[in-house]
Design a protein around this motif. Structure first.
Motif, PDB file in Angstrom:
ATOM      1  N   ALA A   1       0.833  -1.215   0.000  1.00 40.54           N
ATOM      2  CA  ALA A   1       0.000   0.000   0.000  1.00 40.54           C
ATOM      3  C   ALA A   1       0.862   1.257   0.000  1.00 40.54           C
ATOM      4  O   ALA A   1       0.462   2.300  -0.540  1.00 40.54           O
ATOM      5  CB  ALA A   1      -0.922  -0.009   1.225  1.00 40.54           C
ATOM      6  N   ASN A   2       2.068   1.159   0.571  1.00 42.34           N
ATOM      7  CA  ASN A   2       2.948   2.337   0.607  1.00 42.34           C
ATOM      8  C   ASN A   2       3.374   2.801  -0.772  1.00 42.34           C
ATOM      9  O   ASN A   2       3.768   3.941  -0.958  1.00 42.34           O
ATOM     10  CB  ASN A   2       4.214   2.034   1.436  1.00 42.34           C
ATOM     11  CG  ASN A   2       3.868   1.886   2.898  1.00 42.34           C
ATOM     12  OD1 ASN A   2       2.875   2.443   3.360  1.00 42.34           O
ATOM     13  ND2 ASN A   2       4.664   1.110   3.613  1.00 42.34           N
ATOM     14  N   ARG A   3       3.341   1.906  -1.745  1.00 40.69           N
ATOM     15  CA  ARG A   3       3.710   2.300  -3.116  1.00 40.69           C
ATOM     16  C   ARG A   3       2.573   3.047  -3.815  1.00 40.69           C
ATOM     17  O   ARG A   3       2.792   3.683  -4.840  1.00 40.69           O
ATOM     18  CB  ARG A   3       4.048   1.069  -3.955  1.00 40.69           C
ATOM     19  CG  ARG A   3       5.289   0.334  -3.529  1.00 40.69           C
ATOM     20  CD  ARG A   3       5.676  -0.681  -4.573  1.00 40.69           C
ATOM     21  NE  ARG A   3       6.277  -0.062  -5.749  1.00 40.69           N
ATOM     22  CZ  ARG A   3       7.593   0.047  -5.954  1.00 40.69           C
ATOM     23  NH1 ARG A   3       8.444  -0.428  -5.073  1.00 40.69           N
ATOM     24  NH2 ARG A   3       8.052   0.614  -7.054  1.00 40.69           N
ATOM     25  N   LEU A   4       1.371   2.883  -3.319  1.00 40.83           N
ATOM     26  CA  LEU A   4       0.203   3.446  -4.010  1.00 40.83           C
ATOM     27  C   LEU A   4      -0.151   4.804  -3.409  1.00 40.83           C
ATOM     28  O   LEU A   4      -0.293   4.929  -2.201  1.00 40.83           O
ATOM     29  CB  LEU A   4      -0.993   2.480  -3.887  1.00 40.83           C
ATOM     30  CG  LEU A   4      -0.721   1.037  -4.346  1.00 40.83           C
ATOM     31  CD1 LEU A   4      -1.926   0.143  -4.076  1.00 40.83           C
ATOM     32  CD2 LEU A   4      -0.360   1.005  -5.829  1.00 40.83           C
ATOM     33  N   ARG A   5      -0.295   5.816  -4.313  1.00 45.50           N
ATOM     34  CA  ARG A   5      -0.641   7.168  -3.837  1.00 45.50           C
ATOM     35  C   ARG A   5      -2.119   7.449  -4.112  1.00 45.50           C
ATOM     36  O   ARG A   5      -2.719   6.816  -4.988  1.00 45.50           O
ATOM     37  CB  ARG A   5       0.206   8.220  -4.573  1.00 45.50           C
ATOM     38  CG  ARG A   5       1.703   8.126  -4.277  1.00 45.50           C
ATOM     39  CD  ARG A   5       2.502   8.682  -5.424  1.00 45.50           C
ATOM     40  NE  ARG A   5       2.147   7.992  -6.663  1.00 45.50           N
ATOM     41  CZ  ARG A   5       2.717   8.185  -7.841  1.00 45.50           C
ATOM     42  NH1 ARG A   5       3.663   9.081  -7.981  1.00 45.50           N
ATOM     43  NH2 ARG A   5       2.329   7.513  -8.914  1.00 45.50           N
ATOM     44  N   ASP A   6      -2.630   8.388  -3.353  1.00 46.69           N
ATOM     45  CA  ASP A   6      -4.028   8.785  -3.570  1.00 46.69           C
ATOM     46  C   ASP A   6      -4.198   9.207  -5.029  1.00 46.69           C
ATOM     47  O   ASP A   6      -3.386   9.971  -5.555  1.00 46.69           O
ATOM     48  CB  ASP A   6      -4.338   9.954  -2.619  1.00 46.69           C
ATOM     49  CG  ASP A   6      -5.820  10.286  -2.629  1.00 46.69           C
ATOM     50  OD1 ASP A   6      -6.635   9.352  -2.826  1.00 46.69           O
ATOM     51  OD2 ASP A   6      -6.153  11.466  -2.437  1.00 46.69           O
ATOM     52  N   GLY A   7      -5.214   8.677  -5.704  1.00 43.07           N
ATOM     53  CA  GLY A   7      -5.479   9.047  -7.094  1.00 43.07           C
ATOM     54  C   GLY A   7      -4.799   8.159  -8.126  1.00 43.07           C
ATOM     55  O   GLY A   7      -5.024   8.321  -9.334  1.00 43.07           O
ATOM     56  N   ASP A   8      -3.969   7.194  -7.686  1.00 48.02           N
ATOM     57  CA  ASP A   8      -3.262   6.322  -8.641  1.00 48.02           C
ATOM     58  C   ASP A   8      -4.207   5.353  -9.362  1.00 48.02           C
ATOM     59  O   ASP A   8      -5.266   4.979  -8.844  1.00 48.02           O
ATOM     60  CB  ASP A   8      -2.204   5.476  -7.901  1.00 48.02           C
ATOM     61  CG  ASP A   8      -0.884   6.215  -7.757  1.00 48.02           C
ATOM     62  OD1 ASP A   8      -0.769   7.350  -8.254  1.00 48.02           O
ATOM     63  OD2 ASP A   8       0.038   5.652  -7.125  1.00 48.02           O
ATOM     64  N   THR A   9      -3.717   4.922 -10.540  1.00 40.75           N
ATOM     65  CA  THR A   9      -4.403   3.859 -11.284  1.00 40.75           C
ATOM     66  C   THR A   9      -3.460   2.668 -11.409  1.00 40.75           C
ATOM     67  O   THR A   9      -2.279   2.850 -11.740  1.00 40.75           O
ATOM     68  CB  THR A   9      -4.788   4.354 -12.694  1.00 40.75           C
ATOM     69  OG1 THR A   9      -5.639   5.490 -12.560  1.00 40.75           O
ATOM     70  CG2 THR A   9      -5.510   3.273 -13.489  1.00 40.75           C
ATOM     71  N   VAL A  10      -3.962   1.493 -11.129  1.00 38.41           N
ATOM     72  CA  VAL A  10      -3.158   0.269 -11.294  1.00 38.41           C
ATOM     73  C   VAL A  10      -3.738  -0.555 -12.442  1.00 38.41           C
ATOM     74  O   VAL A  10      -4.931  -0.476 -12.729  1.00 38.41           O
ATOM     75  CB  VAL A  10      -3.140  -0.600 -10.011  1.00 38.41           C
ATOM     76  CG1 VAL A  10      -2.525   0.159  -8.843  1.00 38.41           C
ATOM     77  CG2 VAL A  10      -4.533  -1.100  -9.646  1.00 38.41           C
ATOM     78  N   MET A  11      -2.850  -1.325 -13.097  1.00 39.79           N
ATOM     79  CA  MET A  11      -3.343  -2.325 -14.055  1.00 39.79           C
ATOM     80  C   MET A  11      -3.073  -3.703 -13.453  1.00 39.79           C
ATOM     81  O   MET A  11      -1.976  -3.960 -12.950  1.00 39.79           O
ATOM     82  CB  MET A  11      -2.637  -2.199 -15.405  1.00 39.79           C
ATOM     83  CG  MET A  11      -3.130  -3.233 -16.415  1.00 39.79           C
ATOM     84  SD  MET A  11      -2.365  -3.061 -18.043  1.00 39.79           S
ATOM     85  CE  MET A  11      -3.264  -1.669 -18.712  1.00 39.79           C
ATOM     86  N   THR A  12      -4.080  -4.570 -13.495  1.00 40.13           N
ATOM     87  CA  THR A  12      -3.921  -5.915 -12.924  1.00 40.13           C
ATOM     88  C   THR A  12      -4.035  -6.977 -14.015  1.00 40.13           C
ATOM     89  O   THR A  12      -4.606  -6.748 -15.084  1.00 40.13           O
ATOM     90  CB  THR A  12      -5.004  -6.208 -11.859  1.00 40.13           C
ATOM     91  OG1 THR A  12      -6.291  -6.217 -12.498  1.00 40.13           O
ATOM     92  CG2 THR A  12      -4.985  -5.177 -10.749  1.00 40.13           C
ATOM     93  N   HIS A  13      -3.497  -8.155 -13.681  1.00 40.23           N
ATOM     94  CA  HIS A  13      -3.596  -9.309 -14.568  1.00 40.23           C
ATOM     95  C   HIS A  13      -3.994 -10.502 -13.711  1.00 40.23           C
ATOM     96  O   HIS A  13      -3.421 -10.709 -12.643  1.00 40.23           O
ATOM     97  CB  HIS A  13      -2.240  -9.549 -15.243  1.00 40.23           C
ATOM     98  CG  HIS A  13      -2.265 -10.664 -16.240  1.00 40.23           C
ATOM     99  ND1 HIS A  13      -3.069 -10.635 -17.360  1.00 40.23           N
ATOM    100  CD2 HIS A  13      -1.585 -11.838 -16.294  1.00 40.23           C
ATOM    101  CE1 HIS A  13      -2.880 -11.749 -18.062  1.00 40.23           C
ATOM    102  NE2 HIS A  13      -1.993 -12.497 -17.432  1.00 40.23           N
TER     103      HIS A  13
END
Ligand SMILES: O=P(O)(O)OC[C@H]1O[C@H](OP(=O)(O)O)[C@H](O)[C@@H]1O
Length: 320
Positions: free
Chosen positions: A120-132
């Protein structure tokens, strides 16, 4: 004593069938189910000697291990439960197996929670992730970030042929993530819009290669081309001890019918269908491996593996 294979309890056989058919799937979930099945073998056995119970437990472990070859969490779970069953009475062996299995399942749960906080520390408010595909380790990172009050979006690849992306889409949406589902071939089109590619793993090799659902390596190469960081969320149960001594990871080949139904296949004529379930992403395409013990550049994961496994990779269920 009769053949120990004939004394494997039905709960173990049911679990093995469920893993083989992917009714139970996902590397961590498979490990949890396998440990619980060994606990059932210990609890339900009517062995009369410690040696007989040990032989039964080894037979149960072989039945479970013979299901799917790629996720090392499965043999790692079996190894953990069978680690030290040297007791001289049935009760001592039973208690040890039950205690190890219970401890394993508890550790797995805690490890995923801890991993989630690290990721979670890598993710910032407003980020978009792509998952597989669908990974509970990935979901743990997103869930922890959302619990920290971060607002996230996700581009979710559907993940042919079994469409586990649908599970990911549903679970992310339930967490309040803004989800866009795309076909696998649309991934590159969306890579400019995402801040991280976030994938799980079935095994991690000593050189830092990530073995994950087929399509991961192509996604990672495209992400590198676009400058999008690739993060792999994998508990240490996914570290493959055999690769420390130069073994490679078996890639599971699954049924043709998962790719195309037999009637449609018949209309194509003389066509072979191949269905590899996993691929190998070389470490140069992976920015970080997130574990419950912190984040590692893939090239340094070998240090953690040596610390956790030493050089020992014995498989206790193989001994008769
Ligand atoms: O342990 P967790 O993170 O849940 O899942 C890890 C990996 O297991 C799955 O394999 P499959 O769907 O069982 O073939 C996917 O490849 C996923 O990335």
């Amino acid at each position: 004593m009769d053949d120990p294979d004939s004394r494997v309890v039905s709960e173990v056989r049911r679990t093995a069938d469920a893993i083989g058919s992917m009714e139970v799937r996902g590397a961590a979930t498979i490990a949890d189910a396998a440990a619980a099945a060994l606990r059932a073998q210990a609890e339900q056995s009517d062995a009369t000697t410690a040696a007989d119970l040990r032989a039964e437990l080894r037979a149960a472990a072989r039945t479970l291990d013979d299901t799917r070859p790629t996720a090392v969490s499965l043999p790692n779970a079996l190894r953990y439960v069978l680690f030290d069953l040297d007791g001289e009475t049935v009760e001592a062996v039973r208690d040890a197996a039950v205690r190890r299995a219970t401890e394993f399942c508890e550790r797995l749960e805690h490890a995923q929670t801890d991993l989630g906080r690290v990721g979670a520390n890598r993710l910032r408010d407003g980020d978009t992730v792509m998952t597989h595909c669908h990974s509970t380790d990935v979901l743990a990172c997103v869930e922890a970030a959302v619990a920290q009050g971060k607002s996230l979006s996700a581009v979710v690849k559907e993940t042919r042929p079994r469409m586990q992306g649908h599970i990911t889409a549903r679970e992310l949406a339930a967490l309040g993530v803004d989800v866009t589902l795309v076909v696998d071939s649309a991934a590159r089109r969306y890579l400019n819009d995402v801040d991280h590619v976030l994938v799980g793993a079935d095994s991690i090799a000593a050189d830092g290669s990530v073995i994950n659902k087929i399509g991961t390596s192509g996604l990672a190469v495209n992400a590198r081309d676009r400058g999008t960081p690739v993060v792999c969320a994998a508990q240490t149960i996914k570290l493959h001890p055999g690769t420390l001594t130069g073994h490679t990871v078996d890639i599971e080949m699954r049924e043709e019918s998962e790719v195309i139904d037999p009637e449609t296949a018949a209309t194509l004529g003389d066509v072979r269908v191949a269905n590899p379930a996993f691929d190998v992403t070389p470490p140069r395409y992976v920015d970080a491996i997130v574990t419950e013990r912190g984040q590692y550049p893939p090239e340094s994961i070998v240090v953690l593996m040596r610390e956790l496994f030493g050089e020992a990779t014995a498989e206790p269920w193989v001994e008769k």
